[in-house]
Design an enzyme around this catalytic site. Structure first.
Site, short mmCIF file in Angstrom:
data_model
loop_
_atom_site.label_atom_id
_atom_site.label_comp_id
_atom_site.label_asym_id
_atom_site.label_seq_id
_atom_site.Cartn_x
_atom_site.Cartn_y
_atom_site.Cartn_z
N ASP A 46 2.13 -1.16 11.92
CA ASP A 46 0.82 -1.56 11.38
C ASP A 46 0.43 -2.98 11.79
OD1 ASP A 46 0.48 0.89 10.15
OD2 ASP A 46 1.43 0.24 8.30
N GLN A 91 4.85 9.16 7.22
CA GLN A 91 3.93 10.04 6.49
C GLN A 91 4.34 11.50 6.66
OE1 GLN A 91 -0.01 9.02 7.88
NE2 GLN A 91 0.06 7.00 6.94
N ARG A 145 -8.56 12.04 12.30
CA ARG A 145 -7.13 11.81 12.53
C ARG A 145 -6.32 13.11 12.56
NH1 ARG A 145 -5.19 6.75 9.20
NH2 ARG A 145 -3.44 6.98 10.63
N LYS A 187 0.83 -1.21 0.00
CA LYS A 187 0.00 0.00 0.00
C LYS A 187 0.86 1.26 0.00
CE LYS A 187 -2.88 0.57 3.64
NZ LYS A 187 -2.74 1.83 4.39
N ARG A 213 -7.45 -3.51 9.62
CA ARG A 213 -6.49 -4.44 10.22
C ARG A 213 -7.07 -5.13 11.46
NH1 ARG A 213 -2.50 -3.54 6.73
NH2 ARG A 213 -1.76 -1.42 6.36
N SER A 255 7.36 9.10 12.11
CA SER A 255 6.26 8.96 11.16
C SER A 255 6.76 9.13 9.73
CB SER A 255 5.16 9.99 11.45
OG SER A 255 4.31 10.10 10.32
N LYS A 287 -4.40 5.65 14.80
CA LYS A 287 -4.45 5.00 13.48
C LYS A 287 -5.90 5.03 12.97
CE LYS A 287 -0.10 4.09 13.09
NZ LYS A 287 0.69 4.82 12.08
N GLY A 339 -4.85 7.72 5.49
CA GLY A 339 -3.97 8.70 6.13
C GLY A 339 -2.75 8.98 5.27
C1 S3P Z 1 2.73 4.78 6.30
C2 S3P Z 1 3.28 5.16 7.50
C3 S3P Z 1 2.76 4.74 8.80
C4 S3P Z 1 1.82 3.54 8.67
C5 S3P Z 1 0.85 3.70 7.55
C6 S3P Z 1 1.57 3.86 6.23
C7 S3P Z 1 3.33 5.28 5.05
O1 S3P Z 1 2.03 5.80 9.37
O2 S3P Z 1 1.13 3.34 9.87
O3 S3P Z 1 0.00 2.58 7.45
O4 S3P Z 1 2.98 4.76 3.96
O5 S3P Z 1 4.14 6.21 5.11
P1 S3P Z 1 2.74 6.95 10.28
O6 S3P Z 1 3.61 7.75 9.39
O7 S3P Z 1 1.58 7.74 10.82
O8 S3P Z 1 3.48 6.18 11.35
#
Ligand code: S3P
Length: 432
Positions: free
Chosen positions: A316, A170, A123, A22, A388, A168, A343, A95
């Protein structure tokens, strides 16, 4: 709302390939869209989250063809070729989609509005708004720092040096994507290294970037050149089968071409500490990422103290680890995992409540839980719309005395379309 019933079953046997990663699928669409030229993405995750990201770029004028399932041809428009979306961009449950898009859209010449579903609308987004504002972006959120987000265009962005307060990927990625449009250098440092797909993929698209675990730096003013991306199978989707086959006597499964980037495979370490029998074979590289076939056989598991240093590498995988711990001998303690509360659901609360319904002793703490292994009695649990958690409870049902009814499973399609069918084919006793 779709409910599932997971009845005791097994053993689980066979060979399978779970859908594409993903995180990588989101990033492949994003970078291909703003690259120059045509990129082919193979192994693309046909999940609702990643399709929402593809739709977002189609709304902004990018032609994306789908010659067959799990394949996309993206006709990139270049760094400055996106057009304003005619309406709000709906990120659905994702997210990753919303946070990365926020960084990318902060550097455009037009305004954008990002919306999401009920879960995404709760979120926290201040974690990206704050550093992006320091770069010169203007982003308005709802009270409480939650979506919808309104991102103003025509801003001049400047690179920053930023120490992330939470680990993070993200947030890191949002800053780096804004950094493509910023004047000067953008530098990020993380309290613990997180998945580095944005960095690796920027390099694959030809953007000069320096990175090492826990840090990255790049400068604005370059261009992305189209490239082809092969997406490995998602370790997070493989995780449900790794735990299920470990727990159900007589099981043996082979999972093909699973991404084993060390920033994703903390669960492998945790399961091995618990006594799991999981072997890696045919290790190779796919699209610049390490992959392997994973062979898992039933083995009795025992409780552990989850090492805090692997928590970000399995962030995750806690819902399924809760199930592994609940079926293991003895106690498992999880600490330093407060991120689980923000999450797709509050995963500590949702898993603790569900496992308690199934007869497991579990104590919630602010940043984790203490789980005492036992026997699942069966009953009814609520996934709270969290993909999940739903799949994790389906694994618990395999081992329960009586069937487990799992409420609200529709969101499984966000990350793992076809889970139901694949699970049944390997020996789960799932029904709708
Ligand atoms: C992700 C980062 C993680 C993870 C999410 C996917 C990504 O989140 O939990 O499912 O693709 O960068 P966080 O950055 O909030 O930890």
């Amino acid at each position: 709302m779709s409910d599932w019933i997971s009845a005791p079953a097994g053993p689980l046997r066979g060979e399978l390939r779970v859908p594409g990663d993903k995180s990588i699928s989101h990033r492949a669409i994003m970078l291909a869209a703003i690259a120059e030229g045509t990129s082919r993405i193979s192994g693309f995750l046909e999940g609702e989250d990643t399709r929402a990201t593809a739709r977002a770029f189609a709304q902004m004028g990018v032609r994306i063809d789908a010659p067959q399932a799990s394949e996309r041809i993206v006709h990139g428009v270049g760094l400055h070729g996106l057009r304003a979306a005619p309406k709000s961009i709906d990120c659905g449950n994702a997210g990753t989609g919303m946070r990365l898009l926020t960084g990318l859209l902060a550097g455009q010449r037009f305004d954008s509005t990002l919306i999401g579903d009920e879960s995404l609308s709760r979120r926290p987004m201040r974690r990206v708004i704050e550093p992006l504002s320091r770069m010169g972006a203007k982003i308005d959120a709802a009270e409480g720092g939650t979506p919808p987000l309104h991102i103003c265009g025509k801003r001049t962005l400047c690179g920053i040096g930023y120490e992330l307060p939470v680990a993070s990927a993200q947030v890191k990625s949002a800053i780096l994507l804004a950094g493509l449009y910023a004047q000067g250098e953008t530098r990020v440092r993380e309290p613990h290294p997180t998945r580095d797909y944005t960095e690796r993929m920027l390099a694959a698209f030809g953007w000069p970037i320096e990175f090492a675990p826990g840090r990255a730096r790049l400068s604005g003013g370059h261009r992305l050149c189209a490239t082809d991306i092969d997406v490995p199978a998602d370790f997070s989707s493989a995780a449900f089968f790794l735990v299920a086959a470990s727990l159900v006597p007589g099981s043996e499964l082979t999972l093909h071409a699973v991404g084993i980037n060390p920033r994703r495979t903390g669960l492998l370490s945790a399961l091995r500490l618990m006594g799991a029998d999981i072997r890696e074979s045919n290790a190779r590289c796919l699209g610049g990422e390490p992959v392997a076939d994973l062979i898992v056989r039933h083995a009795p598991l025992h409780g552990i103290e989850v090492p805090v240093e692997i928590v970000p590498d399995m962030i995750d995988e806690f819902p399924i680890l809760f199930v592994a711990a609940a079926a293991a001998g003895g106690a498992t303690r999880i600490r330093d995992a407060a991120e689980l509360r923000v999450k797709e659901s509050d995963r500590i609360a949702v898993m603790a409540k569900g496992l308690r319904e199934l007869g497991i002793r579990i104590e919630e703490t602010p940043d984790g839980a203490i789980i005492i292994g036992g026997k699942f009695v069966g009953g009814e649990v609520d996934s709270a719309g969290d993909h999940r958690c739903a799949m994790s409870f389906a694994v618990a049902g395999l081992l329960a005395r009586d069937a487990v009814r799992i409420r609200d499973c529709a969101n499984v399609a966000t990350s793992f379309p076809g889970f139901f069918e694949l699970a049944c084919a390997t020996g789960f006793g799932l029904a709708e």
